[in-house]
Structures are given as C-alpha cells and as structure tokens.
Enzyme design. Structure first.
Site, PDB file in Angstrom:
ATOM      1  N   ASP A   1       0.850  -1.193   0.000  1.00  0.00           N
ATOM      2  CA  ASP A   1       0.000   0.000   0.000  1.00  0.00           C
ATOM      3  C   ASP A   1       0.885   1.242   0.000  1.00  0.00           C
ATOM      4  O   ASP A   1       0.725   2.145   0.819  1.00  0.00           O
ATOM      5  CB  ASP A   1      -0.926  -0.014   1.225  1.00  0.00           C
ATOM      6  CG  ASP A   1      -2.068   0.987   1.114  1.00  0.00           C
ATOM      7  OD1 ASP A   1      -2.488   1.291  -0.020  1.00  0.00           O
ATOM      8  OD2 ASP A   1      -2.547   1.449   2.162  1.00  0.00           O
TER       9      ASP A   1
ATOM     10  N   ASN B   1       1.950   6.945   3.058  1.00  0.00           N
ATOM     11  CA  ASN B   1       2.684   5.942   3.822  1.00  0.00           C
ATOM     12  C   ASN B   1       4.199   6.096   3.683  1.00  0.00           C
ATOM     13  O   ASN B   1       4.955   5.190   4.035  1.00  0.00           O
ATOM     14  CB  ASN B   1       2.265   4.530   3.408  1.00  0.00           C
ATOM     15  CG  ASN B   1       0.946   4.120   4.052  1.00  0.00           C
ATOM     16  OD1 ASN B   1       0.567   4.666   5.082  1.00  0.00           O
ATOM     17  ND2 ASN B   1       0.237   3.182   3.435  1.00  0.00           N
TER      18      ASN B   1
ATOM     19  N   ASP C   1       3.441   1.758   7.951  1.00  0.00           N
ATOM     20  CA  ASP C   1       2.177   1.048   7.744  1.00  0.00           C
ATOM     21  C   ASP C   1       2.300  -0.113   6.758  1.00  0.00           C
ATOM     22  O   ASP C   1       1.872  -0.042   5.609  1.00  0.00           O
ATOM     23  CB  ASP C   1       1.083   2.002   7.285  1.00  0.00           C
ATOM     24  CG  ASP C   1      -0.300   1.365   7.409  1.00  0.00           C
ATOM     25  OD1 ASP C   1      -0.396   0.236   7.926  1.00  0.00           O
ATOM     26  OD2 ASP C   1      -1.287   1.989   6.978  1.00  0.00           O
TER      27      ASP C   1
END
Length: 348
Positions: free
Chosen positions: A219, A224, A241
């Site tokens: 992701d 992030n 994350d």
C-alpha cells in the site's frame, strides 16, 4: 486504503471500537511497561485505531490496535517479521518494538503493537531526486522481499481484489437499482480485461510465470512515506504502515506514487525506476499491469467502504459514499479504466 478480508455484512458490526477508550489505550500501554504522561492523540486511520502517546520518560510511541477479525495472529506476526527483516537491512521502515519479548500484545479483547513515533511530511513527487531516492529504497525493500515467501499473508490477485469485491457488493444490494445494471456491466467488462493480463487470477499463480511476485509493502501511496530533510541524520523517506503487506508484482509498490497526466506519470515513473535500478533490475513487462492494478483498487475500495459502514467512523469520514451520484462516478471511472487498459502502457 486498506484491504478487508472479513465477510461482515453492511449492517453487521465486526467489533465495537467504542470500547477502546483513552483509559483502555493507556492501560494497554502500561501492560507492556510503557507509562503515558496523559497526552494521547488519535492518528488518522480507518481500518485500525492508531494513537500517538507521550510517555513519562519523554519518548513518544505509536500504538496500533488491530481491527479484530481482519488478520489472523499468524498474518500479523508475518508482517512484523517482514518489518524486522527490512530494519535489519538498514531500510528505513518503521516496525513494531519488541516489548517483553514480543511485538504483538493483547489487552481487553484487542490485539495491539507499539512502534516508535516518526515525523515527516509527504514526499515531493514532482522532484526527480526525491523519486530516485524512493526508488532506491523500494528496490532494497524488494530485494529483502524476494528472499523468501509469505506463508500466511495473501496474494494480490484478480479473484480476491476484483471478483470477490464485485460479487459481495451485488450480493448485499449495495449499488442502487438505478445504477446497478450499468455498474455491473462496466465492472464485469473491466474484470474480463484484467483476466487477460499477466496478473494472478487467483492465489494459485500468474498468467505469465516469467513475471515474478515477491513480498511487498502493498500500500505504498504517498501518505505511507514520511519524508524528512536530507541534510539531517537519517533524512529521506521512512516507510510506514505495512498493514497491507502481501505478495504481488513489484510494480504494485510503484504505481500509487504516480499522478497527473500521461507525461507527468511517465516522468515520475522514470525517476522511480532510475533509482530502483541502481539496486535491482525492474521488469518492464510489469508496466502493463499498472492500469489493471489501478482498476482492481477502484473496485476493491468500494467494497471496503461498504464492508466497514457499520463502523461509526466511516459514515462520518465518507458521507458521500453510497449515493447514486457516487456509483455513477464509479461507472464513469471504470469506463475510463477500460479505455486505459486498452492503451499502450507507460514506458521508461
């Protein structure tokens, strides 16, 4: 965006986060020997609940309370192990602290982990040097990711991200009747085009076995990546994350950093790949997967919102979701993606 794996219905509550009060958060931290000074701030997170806590010793930590029922304990621990591998390789990934001999803890019915707090801002993705820098670290992440395979975490594939998402939305009558036919038609046409690509159709394997899969961040969007000034010690990108870490093609960790028109995306991609290839070769055939991956994310995102609608934070933060106007917009975006998937892919 996170990727739900539970099957709770649109009105079924998978967990009542209202039980996670500030006192429970502070008590959870105290249970692993971390004592707060009373300052606690909720951070932006929808899938999990994440808090920044100031401790009595002056340090600052981030506590993440996992959404129950989403990942198994084995899947969470596999994410933690991957983060530890990255940090051992001196890659600036932010992973959980080992507290009392463990990275995953339990308190009052919640599973949680604690990480050091890292500051920073989103990277300047119109800066070629920044893109090159990020590309170098993505290559290093993938070099570690290719050393072994995930055992418990899922694969990014057509079946789980696309077909299951579409079928779940249809089964639960999420799409309004006035748009349902057009959305299903566009969605199915898009999924048929993805099925003809080299993406895995299911966890079993790739259409083109020459395109390799590996452990990914999963992701890797700008939110992030925390960027700190490069004139400071340890400056540059910090990757946070890893909650969506999974198996997939390398390009999955690049394409979400691209934006703008075709010329802008081509320039951004060139910067990322230039940096990437200083440490690891990049298979140009994967560029044809960018638009199929973008399309899967579009379909999966709608299903994720619908699956999480019983969580009170979702109606508050996504009030536009679910209306006929929203789904008309989805039809239009799917139509654009159908066209994009039939165009020549980006090149570098």
């Amino acid at each position: 965006m996170s990727s739900p794996s539970d099957s709770s219905g649109p009105t079924g509550i998978s967990h009542d986060y209202q039980a996670l009060t500030p006192d429970v958060v502070m008590d959870a931290l105290a249970s692993v020997g971390l004592f707060g000074d009373g300052r606690l701030m909720a951070l932006s997170s929808y899938e999990n609940r994440v808090y920044q806590a100031h401790l009595e010793d002056g340090s600052v930590v981030v506590a993440k309370f996992y959404r129950p029922g989403r990942w198994s304990q084995a899947q969470i621990l596999e994410e933690h192990s991957f983060a530890a591998e990255l940090m051992a390789a001196e890659i600036p990934a932010v992973g959980p602290l080992v507290l009392e001999g463990a990275t995953l803890h339990h308190f009052a019915g919640f599973a949680f982990s604690v990480s050091p707090s890292r500051g920073g801002r989103p990277p300047e993705l119109d800066d070629f040097e920044v893109l090159e820098w990020i590309g170098r670290f993505l290559a290093r992440i993938h070099t570690v990711g290719a050393k072994q395979a995930f055992v418990h975490r899922p694969t990014l594939d057509l079946e789980s991200f696309g077909i299951h998402s579409r079928d779940w939305l249809v089964k639960h009558d999420i799409v309004p009747l006035d748009v349902q036919g057009a959305w299903q038609k566009a969605c199915t046409e898009a999924l048929d085009l993805i099925a003809a690509s080299a993406l895995p159709t299911c966890a079993g394997g790739l259409k083109d076995p020459q395109i390799k899969t590996l452990r990914l961040h999963g992701d890797c969007h700008p939110g992030n990546i925390l960027w700190t000034p490069t004139d400071r010690p340890g400056g540059g990108p910090h990757f946070v994350d890893l909650d969506d870490a999974r198996t997939g093609p390398a390009v999955q960790d690049l394409w979400m950093l691209l934006s703008g028109d075709r010329a802008q995306r081509t320039g951004q991609l060139s910067g990322l790949v230039d940096g990437y290839e200083q440490f690891r070769s990049f298979d140009r055939r994967e560029l044809a997967l960018i638009e199929p991956l973008r399309t899967l994310r579009l379909i999966h995102y709608s299903a994720w919102l619908a699956r999480r609608w019983s969580d009170p934070t979702f109606p508050v933060n996504f009030p536009w979701f679910g209306s006929s106007d929203y789904w008309v917009g989805q039809v239009n975006m799917l139509t654009e993606q159908i066209e994009a998937m039939q165009e020549e892919p980006l090149y570098v």
